[in-house]
Each structure stands twice: as C-alpha cells, then as structure tokens.
Design a protein around this motif. Structure first.
Motif, PDB file in Angstrom:
ATOM      1  N   SER A  33      -1.127 -13.127   4.692  1.00  0.00           N
ATOM      2  CA  SER A  33       0.237 -13.640   4.558  1.00  0.00           C
ATOM      3  C   SER A  33       0.526 -14.805   5.498  1.00  0.00           C
ATOM      4  O   SER A  33       1.637 -15.339   5.496  1.00  0.00           O
ATOM      5  CB  SER A  33       1.246 -12.517   4.793  1.00  0.00           C
ATOM      6  OG  SER A  33       1.115 -11.550   3.770  1.00  0.00           O
ATOM      7  N   ARG A  43      -6.049 -14.718   1.292  1.00  0.00           N
ATOM      8  CA  ARG A  43      -5.090 -14.554   0.192  1.00  0.00           C
ATOM      9  C   ARG A  43      -5.787 -14.754  -1.160  1.00  0.00           C
ATOM     10  O   ARG A  43      -5.599 -13.984  -2.102  1.00  0.00           O
ATOM     11  CB  ARG A  43      -3.941 -15.559   0.369  1.00  0.00           C
ATOM     12  CG  ARG A  43      -3.082 -15.853  -0.860  1.00  0.00           C
ATOM     13  CD  ARG A  43      -2.215 -14.703  -1.292  1.00  0.00           C
ATOM     14  NE  ARG A  43      -1.484 -14.126  -0.170  1.00  0.00           N
ATOM     15  CZ  ARG A  43      -0.787 -12.998  -0.230  1.00  0.00           C
ATOM     16  NH1 ARG A  43      -0.690 -12.325  -1.370  1.00  0.00           N
ATOM     17  NH2 ARG A  43      -0.165 -12.528   0.825  1.00  0.00           N
ATOM     18  N   HIS A 229       5.367  -7.347   1.376  1.00  0.00           N
ATOM     19  CA  HIS A 229       4.075  -7.718   0.796  1.00  0.00           C
ATOM     20  C   HIS A 229       3.985  -7.191  -0.634  1.00  0.00           C
ATOM     21  O   HIS A 229       4.833  -6.424  -1.068  1.00  0.00           O
ATOM     22  CB  HIS A 229       2.936  -7.129   1.632  1.00  0.00           C
ATOM     23  CG  HIS A 229       3.009  -7.481   3.098  1.00  0.00           C
ATOM     24  ND1 HIS A 229       3.871  -6.855   3.954  1.00  0.00           N
ATOM     25  CD2 HIS A 229       2.344  -8.401   3.831  1.00  0.00           C
ATOM     26  CE1 HIS A 229       3.732  -7.362   5.174  1.00  0.00           C
ATOM     27  NE2 HIS A 229       2.816  -8.315   5.127  1.00  0.00           N
ATOM     28  N   THR A 237       0.410  -5.164   5.933  1.00  0.00           N
ATOM     29  CA  THR A 237      -0.602  -6.221   5.924  1.00  0.00           C
ATOM     30  C   THR A 237      -1.689  -5.902   4.905  1.00  0.00           C
ATOM     31  O   THR A 237      -2.223  -4.791   4.892  1.00  0.00           O
ATOM     32  CB  THR A 237      -1.205  -6.395   7.329  1.00  0.00           C
ATOM     33  OG1 THR A 237      -0.137  -6.702   8.226  1.00  0.00           O
ATOM     34  CG2 THR A 237      -2.245  -7.507   7.358  1.00  0.00           C
ATOM     35  N   GLU A 238      -1.994  -6.850   4.054  1.00  0.00           N
ATOM     36  CA  GLU A 238      -2.911  -6.607   2.951  1.00  0.00           C
ATOM     37  C   GLU A 238      -4.309  -6.252   3.443  1.00  0.00           C
ATOM     38  O   GLU A 238      -4.836  -6.885   4.353  1.00  0.00           O
ATOM     39  CB  GLU A 238      -2.992  -7.843   2.044  1.00  0.00           C
ATOM     40  CG  GLU A 238      -1.690  -8.202   1.359  1.00  0.00           C
ATOM     41  CD  GLU A 238      -0.822  -9.163   2.154  1.00  0.00           C
ATOM     42  OE1 GLU A 238      -1.049  -9.312   3.376  1.00  0.00           O
ATOM     43  OE2 GLU A 238       0.085  -9.772   1.544  1.00  0.00           O
TER      44      GLU A 238
END
Ligand SMILES: *Cc1c(COP(=O)(O)O)cnc(C)c1O
Length: 396
Positions: A33, A43, A229, A237-238
C-alpha cells in the motif's frame, strides 16, 4: 516408512507455491500500500495473484478478496451476510455438517439474538434441497452449506442447493465453504452462489491466507476495520507472499486437476477397499459416490479413535480422528453424530486423507498399519472379545 495421510488438516507447500513466494519474503518485502517502486512491485504481485486465483476459480478478479484463511473467510461471509439482512432478516440456516468456522459462527450469532436453523443430513451426509427449501423463511438472511466435508468427504449438490434458495427468495444470500473442494475438484461458482470461501493450505499453498469470493452487487460489510485494504473489504497489510503462494498453488492444482484427481482416486479406492476387507467390523463414513477424491473415513467397532491415531503415529502414518480441530475435545464429532452414528460408534473414527503424490506401496503400507493398529487397540479394549465387539450397539 512415513506416510502423511492428513491432507484435510493441511497439505505440504507445493514447489510452485514455494518458488512464487520467495521473492516477496526476501527482497520484495515492501508494503503493497506504499507508493515507491518496491511497494508498487509488491502491489503488482498481489494483483497478479488475485487475477491468477480468480481465473482458476473462473470468476472475476474484482470479486475475490484475500483473507487470513478459511476461518476468516467463513466468519466474514456469515457475520457479514447476517448484518446485511438488517432487522427484517435475521434468520440463519446452516447444515449439521458444517466446519466449526461456520458452526461456531452461527452459534455466536444465535447468542446475539439471530434465530438459527441447523438442517439434518442423510446417513451419507447429504443435504436434501427439499429440506433446505422448507427451512427458508421470509426473515432468512443467509444460508451456509459446506461444499465438501472435511471429516467424511461428502460432496453436497451445491449448485442445486443454491438454486433452491434463490428460487424461493432471491434476497437470501447463499454462502458455501469450499475450503476442502477448491483446487481438488472443479468448483462450480454458479450465479446463485453469493459467497464462497477457500484456504490456500488445503491445496498446496501456505497457511494463513485464503480468499472470499463475493458476487458482484453483494455489499458485504467488512469483518475487520482498519486501513481499508482490499478495497475497503478487509483491512490489514496485504500478505503478498501468501497471495502469490495461494495463486501459484491453485494454478498448479488447476492445470493438473484431471491427472491429480485420477491418481488420488486410485490410491483412495485402494485404501478404502483394502481397509474394509482387511478389518472386520469396519465401516466407511460418508458417501462412497459423492466424495472428495482424497478422502477415506471410517469407524471401527471397539476402538477409540484417538488411541488409533497414536498407534498409527508409532507405525509411521499421520492420520486424524474426526477433524484436527476437535481432537482436543472428548465429544464425538458433530458431523459423525449428524450422519446418525451413536456416540459409541462415532468414537471409533479414523480419517485418512491423501493427495496425488501417494503410491500404491504406500497405500498397502497404510492398510497394513491400520490393521495392526486396530488389532492393538482391540487387544486392549474391554469392548472387544472373541473376534467381535462385546456390545453390538450400532453395529447390527
Ligand atoms: C481447514 C478448513 C477451514 C479453516 O481454514 P483455515 O485456513 O485453517 O482457517 C474451514 N473450512 C473447512 C471445510 C476446512 O477444511
């Protein structure tokens, strides 16, 4: 020899998944992000993974949301759909053979005032669409039915069940927990299915990542609140490496689905037939016909499932009795009780679940090991004598 027969609990990480994850665990650790190049690369990897996983599931990438696994996806689906129903629709319908991630979520919502209906299944573990149809009410918000059962391998007629719901009332949301099915068989995500859960570690991906498919137009409220997200759907957080691993594992399984299916099925059938013919007073649980390819589950008279699993461990076979999650409790599995087994019979359960990598020799070793382990357990059992169970309850 050591033979792993517990793929329904978790699977080893496949090589394609491991390789797809490595870059994002090592140099590509940027936060997906953030805005610098390193983050943009992460990403891109995340979105590539979403596209790949979605294409394997034959859905649009816009409808796939990453979660921390199957449990979160199930919680999000059922709690979110219940909330979406508002005051007018609070009723929740599930089957009696749901995974704890759905069952305990429904029980939690019941405590919060939601009426919950738990539908009975047949002796094979199948839910009849007519039974489902009759349970629907004007205030039903959501129906959740497991695609493939984790304990007895039974495959539900999901397309038919979802159709029955939508024909009755198009506003009821239909969720299915497809954690055991995805990657192993073709999962048919028909337009009647609104929500569908998957988990990477059940098909050769890493633990701690899964996904929820949400049909376009369903405005599911988030379960987790935070930075917004996953397009506001799932904050946190991915997990880029996890997503890359999930996608690579699913692609590997999808590309090889037919051949893996055949290999797994051949081993599984050898296992079932071998065990049933080698061991007296043994019985298959779940449907023989409508069954996951890698699933073999049994009950043995005058045997205690936990002891059997420990005996098998000493012989070199990793197996499970009931589901791994309920191994800590002494109550027999709700799934085995739902298919009509008595407490006593249900206590003698064994689940062997395998993947395509298993060989004939390994299966013969497992059959022999189960035979030895059952004999050892029966040798110590006060319920066994003269080559037969002393109390026949449930076996006549
Ligand atoms: C394993 C499993 C889950 C839970 O998935 P996790 O990723 O371990 O949280 C949910 N449903 C079914 C049917 C499962 O087999």
């Amino acid at each position: 020899m050591f033979v792993y027969c517990d793929t329904a609990a978790t699977t080893p990480l496949s090589k394609p998944a491991f390789e797809a994850m490595l870059p994002w665990l090592q140099t590509g650790y940027g936060n997906a992000s953030s805005i610098y190049k390193m983050a943009r690369d992460a990403r891109r990897a995340l979105e590539d993974a979403r596209r790949m996983a979605a294409s394997c599931l034959e859905v649009s990438h816009e409808n796939l949301y990453f979660t921390s696994g199957g449990t979160e996806a199930d919680n999000w689906a059922v709690k979110g759909a219940a909330e979406l129903g508002g005051e007018a629709r609070r009723h929740i319908v599930i089957s009696a053979v749901e995974h704890h991630a759905v069952l305990h979520t429904a029980e939690y919502l019941k405590k919060k005032g939601h009426p919950v209906t738990i539908l009975p299944v047949s002796g094979d573990g199948l839910l009849d669409p007519d039974t489902l149809r009759k349970a629907l009410r004007p205030d039903t918000a959501v129906v959740s039915v497991i695609y493939a059962n984790n304990e007895i391998g039974t495959l539900q007629p999901i397309a038919e069940l979802a159709r029955a719901v939508k024909e009755t009332d198009g506003k009821i949301l239909f969720h299915t927990d497809a954690v055991q099915a995805a990657g192993h068989i073709f999962v048919d995500i028909t337009p009647d299915i609104d929500l569908l859960s998957v988990a990477a570690h059940k098909f050769g991906g890493p633990k701690g990542i899964g996904a929820l498919y949400i049909r376009r137009g369903v405005k599911l409220p988030p379960l987790l609140h935070g930075g917004g997200h996953e397009r506001g759907g799932r904050s946190g957080t991915e997990n880029v490496a996890g997503a890359a691993g999930l996608a690579a594992a699913l692609k590997f399984m999808t590309e090889n689905r037919e051949s893996f299916y055949k290999k797994t099925l051949a081993s599984r059938d050898r296992l079932i037939d071998g065990i049933l013919s080698a061991i007296p007073y043994s019985r298959l649980t779940g449907s023989r016909e409508h069954r996951l390819p890698g699933s073999a589950s049994f009950v043995f008279a005058a045997v205690e499932g936990e002891s059997l699993v420990l005996q098998l461990d000493t012989l070199g076979v990793a197996a499970s009795s009931g589901s791994a999650c309920s191994s800590a409790s002494l109550d027999p599995s709700h799934v085995l009780l739902a298919i009509g087994l008595s407490h006593e019979v249900a206590h003698g359960s064994l689940r062997l679940t395998i993947d395509h990598a298993r060989t004939k020799d390994e299966m013969d070793f497992v059959i022999q090991s189960v035979k030895t382990a059952v004999e050892r357990c029966r040798g110590m059992s006060p319920l066994w004598g003269g080559g037969a169970p002393l109390r026949m309850s449930g076996w006549e």
